[in-house]
Design an enzyme around this catalytic site. Structure first.
Site, PDB file in Angstrom:
ATOM      1  N   GLU A  27       0.841  -1.195   0.000  1.00  0.00           N
ATOM      2  CA  GLU A  27       0.000   0.000   0.000  1.00  0.00           C
ATOM      3  C   GLU A  27       0.881   1.252   0.000  1.00  0.00           C
ATOM      4  O   GLU A  27       1.735   1.402   0.871  1.00  0.00           O
ATOM      5  CB  GLU A  27      -0.914  -0.018   1.236  1.00  0.00           C
ATOM      6  CG  GLU A  27      -1.952  -1.122   1.165  1.00  0.00           C
ATOM      7  CD  GLU A  27      -2.340  -1.702   2.522  1.00  0.00           C
ATOM      8  OE1 GLU A  27      -2.151  -1.033   3.553  1.00  0.00           O
ATOM      9  OE2 GLU A  27      -2.824  -2.852   2.542  1.00  0.00           O
ATOM     10  N   LEU A  51      -5.517  -2.064  -1.421  1.00  0.00           N
ATOM     11  CA  LEU A  51      -5.454  -2.011   0.045  1.00  0.00           C
ATOM     12  C   LEU A  51      -5.962  -3.366   0.576  1.00  0.00           C
ATOM     13  O   LEU A  51      -7.104  -3.487   1.007  1.00  0.00           O
ATOM     14  CB  LEU A  51      -6.343  -0.858   0.526  1.00  0.00           C
ATOM     15  CG  LEU A  51      -5.962  -0.170   1.830  1.00  0.00           C
ATOM     16  CD1 LEU A  51      -6.768   1.110   1.991  1.00  0.00           C
ATOM     17  CD2 LEU A  51      -6.145  -1.052   3.030  1.00  0.00           C
ATOM     18  N   GLU A  53      -4.174  -6.673   2.470  1.00  0.00           N
ATOM     19  CA  GLU A  53      -2.963  -7.342   2.971  1.00  0.00           C
ATOM     20  C   GLU A  53      -2.897  -8.799   2.529  1.00  0.00           C
ATOM     21  O   GLU A  53      -1.827  -9.316   2.216  1.00  0.00           O
ATOM     22  CB  GLU A  53      -2.903  -7.267   4.500  1.00  0.00           C
ATOM     23  CG  GLU A  53      -2.596  -5.883   5.048  1.00  0.00           C
ATOM     24  CD  GLU A  53      -3.796  -4.952   5.020  1.00  0.00           C
ATOM     25  OE1 GLU A  53      -4.950  -5.438   4.933  1.00  0.00           O
ATOM     26  OE2 GLU A  53      -3.598  -3.725   5.059  1.00  0.00           O
ATOM     27  N   GLN A  75       2.067  -2.187   5.474  1.00  0.00           N
ATOM     28  CA  GLN A  75       2.308  -0.798   5.897  1.00  0.00           C
ATOM     29  C   GLN A  75       2.671  -0.668   7.378  1.00  0.00           C
ATOM     30  O   GLN A  75       3.546   0.115   7.742  1.00  0.00           O
ATOM     31  CB  GLN A  75       1.061   0.019   5.572  1.00  0.00           C
ATOM     32  CG  GLN A  75       1.313   1.489   5.464  1.00  0.00           C
ATOM     33  CD  GLN A  75       0.226   2.162   4.652  1.00  0.00           C
ATOM     34  OE1 GLN A  75      -0.928   2.199   5.050  1.00  0.00           O
ATOM     35  NE2 GLN A  75       0.590   2.682   3.493  1.00  0.00           N
ATOM     36  N   PHE A  76       1.979  -1.401   8.225  1.00  0.00           N
ATOM     37  CA  PHE A  76       2.314  -1.480   9.648  1.00  0.00           C
ATOM     38  C   PHE A  76       2.093  -2.943  10.055  1.00  0.00           C
ATOM     39  O   PHE A  76       1.129  -3.562   9.605  1.00  0.00           O
ATOM     40  CB  PHE A  76       1.385  -0.590  10.486  1.00  0.00           C
ATOM     41  CG  PHE A  76       1.569   0.875  10.239  1.00  0.00           C
ATOM     42  CD1 PHE A  76       2.474   1.620  10.987  1.00  0.00           C
ATOM     43  CD2 PHE A  76       0.845   1.515   9.248  1.00  0.00           C
ATOM     44  CE1 PHE A  76       2.656   2.976  10.746  1.00  0.00           C
ATOM     45  CE2 PHE A  76       1.023   2.871   9.004  1.00  0.00           C
ATOM     46  CZ  PHE A  76       1.921   3.603   9.747  1.00  0.00           C
ATOM     47  N   ASP A  78       0.847  -4.073  12.511  1.00  0.00           N
ATOM     48  CA  ASP A  78      -0.475  -4.203  13.130  1.00  0.00           C
ATOM     49  C   ASP A  78      -1.498  -4.779  12.134  1.00  0.00           C
ATOM     50  O   ASP A  78      -2.504  -5.347  12.533  1.00  0.00           O
ATOM     51  CB  ASP A  78      -0.952  -2.836  13.602  1.00  0.00           C
ATOM     52  CG  ASP A  78       0.125  -2.082  14.351  1.00  0.00           C
ATOM     53  OD1 ASP A  78      -0.097  -1.744  15.506  1.00  0.00           O
ATOM     54  OD2 ASP A  78       1.211  -1.838  13.769  1.00  0.00           O
ATOM     55  N   TYR A  79      -1.223  -4.606  10.839  1.00  0.00           N
ATOM     56  CA  TYR A  79      -2.181  -5.038   9.808  1.00  0.00           C
ATOM     57  C   TYR A  79      -1.751  -6.321   9.111  1.00  0.00           C
ATOM     58  O   TYR A  79      -2.368  -6.729   8.127  1.00  0.00           O
ATOM     59  CB  TYR A  79      -2.406  -3.896   8.799  1.00  0.00           C
ATOM     60  CG  TYR A  79      -2.798  -2.635   9.514  1.00  0.00           C
ATOM     61  CD1 TYR A  79      -3.963  -2.598  10.269  1.00  0.00           C
ATOM     62  CD2 TYR A  79      -1.969  -1.523   9.514  1.00  0.00           C
ATOM     63  CE1 TYR A  79      -4.303  -1.479  10.992  1.00  0.00           C
ATOM     64  CE2 TYR A  79      -2.311  -0.385  10.241  1.00  0.00           C
ATOM     65  CZ  TYR A  79      -3.475  -0.367  10.979  1.00  0.00           C
ATOM     66  OH  TYR A  79      -3.801   0.733  11.699  1.00  0.00           O
ATOM     67  N   HIS A 121      -0.637   1.299  15.743  1.00  0.00           N
ATOM     68  CA  HIS A 121       0.599   1.569  15.003  1.00  0.00           C
ATOM     69  C   HIS A 121       1.782   1.400  15.947  1.00  0.00           C
ATOM     70  O   HIS A 121       2.783   2.074  15.820  1.00  0.00           O
ATOM     71  CB  HIS A 121       0.590   2.974  14.386  1.00  0.00           C
ATOM     72  CG  HIS A 121      -0.584   3.198  13.472  1.00  0.00           C
ATOM     73  ND1 HIS A 121      -1.819   3.554  13.952  1.00  0.00           N
ATOM     74  CD2 HIS A 121      -0.696   3.091  12.133  1.00  0.00           C
ATOM     75  CE1 HIS A 121      -2.658   3.663  12.930  1.00  0.00           C
ATOM     76  NE2 HIS A 121      -2.014   3.385  11.810  1.00  0.00           N
TER      77      HIS A 121
END
Ligand SMILES: Cc1ncc(C[n+]2csc(CCOP(=O)(O)OP(=O)(O)O)c2C)c(N)n1
Lengths: 351, 335
Positions: A27, A51, A53, A75-76, A78-79, A121
């Site tokens: 992303e 977008l 994952e 991207q992080f 967390d995802y 994040h």
């Protein structure tokens, strides 16, 4: 000196030019942004994915199976949790097919606290990731190690998880990346995208050299005799500072940067613990079923008779998230003082 | 159990060359006999679990016949699900491999005794490993298709799964990643719709009239076909594959098929009378049109029955993998 984001970018550029990397994607990874942490600016094979994952990890697997060399970004971290079964598959495909299919792919994702990222994040991913067999897992704490580990990752025939401590992405290194210009401002002019319209911008890459940090090799950052502290990622510089401070108090602490979480450098750990008799593991993932717990268990089982004190772990609190307010974040994950205090107590502990 | 609704009755004349019809029939019988042997092995305790595709031969055989079989991006990739033994046989696999996997022997060519029946995998034929988590193949397939598009040529990626599984997000991922206007992918997206997800009927799950209608939202051309008719399947697959090969764009096929032995050994693996049997229907037509007579068709079946019984005896004496082998192949070595 380059910061870690620049080092990652340069390693990816080197890998595109020399190691057959075909797709750097995720992303906002492509133009115009080049990644929310700017790690992929100006790279010729960088592109923006949907977008999605699961689609990112799945597509990386398909590309790898077809003989390409993808570097996917989440991207992080967390995802990345909604891709866990795909990560499990990527890790087990070679085994499940009795060695028939390999999965040469790299996944990069920023981890940990340090940017006041609040609940979503600030996650860590080392404990979860080290629970997924078949992957190699690395986490640098310096720009030069980031450069060298990423080059190794892009050469590895297995899936490699490259964890980027987001708190350290903007920290300049103390060592020069081979080929990097002397002057930091010159480097920035060459490879940092300008603000505003970037449509005409092209990076001017320095002539980079191959420099690989082997996966599975840790590093003694500071020698010592009375205790060993072992860490990686964001907490690494804190351990180095703690050792320096304790030296002023007359305590000699050896500092090890693990760099690779799987496989990890047990020989280095063992030699150090046998020398000092005391060991503290430090990371910021939540403390229950923490990767450091594995290291503590192995230390007890294999090095018990070398120990002068119980091995210890300083880790994040076992709570559902990291709160936004400064005091909440500070209380949730290890800070300088927690590490210094733990090390001081460890050094003073007598059998 | 309800009968699958047919899109078209099997009344049209058999509009394929005689040799094609005979070849399709031969492979359909071979696949059926293989699955029946696997079920028998399971029931005799020569395996722990059975899942497979009896009932889907009329669709899966033509699919395998039409594939460009080989290794690497110049050939077609198959991201299959666990009901595709017929496709594998049509791609040239020997049926004994499936028996070996059922018996989890060290000689199992797909996983060395590690994985379930029907979980095929063959790099030399671009058969991606079949996984137990359903639908993940739909998230992976765009990757091989992307590599093929970059490679050039006319090879395509084929991904197959069940109707119930289309509720998973990976199915949506596939539609999205395949149809991005900036980079459409050469991928044939297939759903074999047997109207069941284990014991859950499709009317409790699907608001869409046809599953293929979902492709429309992504401007992907799509068709729902009668997967119980091997001639229709062959012709529709051929047209769809030609489109994907040439246009380098996705195409979507929903094939209505039967599930002749229930979901798996977990649901008993017994013959379900209410379902249409594509092989019986096809044989009636072959006989009616004078392509093959009953005796010829019985001979085919008897030959395969004997061959597979012999293969099962062979497999019975083959070694199991050693416990130590768990440490093998965790990582690939640098070449
Ligand atoms: C992700 C996942 N969830 C649940 C299961 C258990 N399971 C195995 S098959 C199946 C039903 C699949 O139905 P469908 O997609 O229609 O395929 P079919 O078996 O009918 O061909 C389920 C729920 C699984 N294997 N994977």
């Amino acid at each position: 000196m380059a910061n870690m984001a620049q080092a990652i970018r340069m390693a990816l550029h080197y890998a595109e030019e020399n190691l057959g990397v075909t797709d750097i994607f995720g992303e906002d990874v492509g133009a115009p942004l080049g990644g929310v942490f700017t790690c992929t600016q100006g790279l010729k094979t960088a592109w923006n994915s949907p977008l999605d994952e699961r689609g990112i990890i799945g597509t990386a697997m398909g590309l790898a199976m077809a003989g390409n060399r993808p570097v996917a970004e989440i991207q992080f971290c967390d995802y990345i949790y909604n891709t866990i079964d795909l990560l499990k598959l990527a890790g087990n495909t070679h085994w499940a097919t009795n060695g028939d299919w390999a999965m040469p792919m790299v996944v990069r994702t920023p981890v940990g606290s340090g940017i006041r990222g609040s609940l979503y994040h600030s996650h860590s991913f080392d404990a979860t990731m080290t629970h997924i067999p078949g992957w190699k897992i690395v986490m640098p704490s310096t720009p030069l190690d980031a450069y060298g580990l990423l080059i190794s990752a892009c050469q590895d025939p297995n899936p490699v998880m490259f964890l980027e401590p987001k708190a350290l992405l903007r920290v300049k290194g103390e060592e020069r990346i081979p080929g990097e210009p002397e002057d930091d401002r010159a480097l920035s002019k060459m490879i940092d995208a300008p603000l505003g319209d970037r449509s005409q911008w092209k990076p001017q890459w320095p002539t980079l050299e191959a420099f690989a940090v082997p996966i599975g090799k840790g590093k003694v950052v500071r020698e010592g005799t009375q205790a060993t502290v072992i860490s990686y990622g964001r907490t690494m510089p804190l351990c180095i500072k703690a050792a320096a401070q304790l030296a002023e108090e007359g305590l000699s602490v050896e500092v090890i940067d693990l760099r690779s979480l799987w496989p990890y450098d047990w020989e280095l750990i063992k030699a150090s613990v046998q020398k000092t008799g005391r060991v503290l593991y430090v990371n910021e993932d939540t403390e229950v079923t923490n990767f450091g717990e594995h290291l503590v268990r192995r230390t007890v089982e294999e090095l018990f008779y070398s120990l002068l004190a119980p091995p210890r772990l300083v880790a994040g609190k076992f709570i559902p998230g990291i709160g936004l307010a400064d005091a909440l974040e500070m209380a949730s994950v290890p800070q300088q003082n927690d590490i210094t205090t733990a090390l001081r107590n460890l050094c003073r502990e007598q059998p | 159990m309800s009968r699958p609704r047919l899109i078209k009755e099997n009344s049209a004349p058999l509009s394929l060359a005689r040799e094609q019809l005979i070849r399709i029939h031969d492979l359909m019988v071979k696949a059926r006999v293989l699955e029946e042997r696997l079920i028998q092995m399971y029931k005799q305790g020569h395996g722990y679990f059975w899942i497979g595709g009896p009932g889907e031969e009329a669709f899966n055989v033509p699919l395998g016949m039409l594939m460009k079989v080989g290794e690497g991006p110049a050939y077609d990739y198959l991201h299959a699900h666990y009901r595709q033994s017929a496709t594998l046989l049509a791609m040239g696999e020997e049926p004994i491999g499936a028996l070996r996997q059922m018996k989890n022997t060290a000689t199992d060519p797909y996983s060395g005794g590690r994985n379930f029946a029907g979980h095929f995998s063959r790099r030399s034929k671009n058969i991606a490993p079949v996984t137990s988590p359903i639908e993940v193949q739909y998230a992976i397939a765009p990757g091989t298709a992307m590599a093929q598009k970059r490679h050039g040529g006319d090879a395509i990626t084929i991904v197959t799964g069940g109707d119930a599984g289309t509720a998973e997000g990976d199915f949506a991922s596939c539609l999205i990643w395949s149809s991005r206007p900036a980079n459409p992918l050469p991928i044939l997206i297939i759903v074999t719709n047997n109207k069941w997800g284990i014991s859950t009927t499709s009317d409790g799950q699907h608001g869409e009239t046809n599953i293929s209608d979902r492709a429309r939202a992504f401007n992907i051309q799509a068709k729902t076909i009668n997967g119980n008719d091997p001639v229709e399947s062959y012709q529709e697959l051929q047209a769809a594959m030609e489109y994907v090969r040439k246009e380098r764009k996705p195409f979507f096929i929903e094939a209505r098929v039967s599930r002749l032995y229930g979901h798996s050994s977990a649901s008993g693996a017994n013959f379900v009378n209410e379902e249409q049997d594509c092989l019986r229907l096809f044989e009636a037509r072959l006989e009616q049109e004078g392509v093959l007579d009953r005796k010829q068709m019985d001979d085919v079946r008897n030959r395969y029955t004997e061959e597979l019984a012999a293969a099962a005896r062979t497999v019975r004496d083959e070694p199991q993998p050693s416990g130590d082998s768990i440490w093998e192949h965790i990582y690939a070595e640098k070449k």
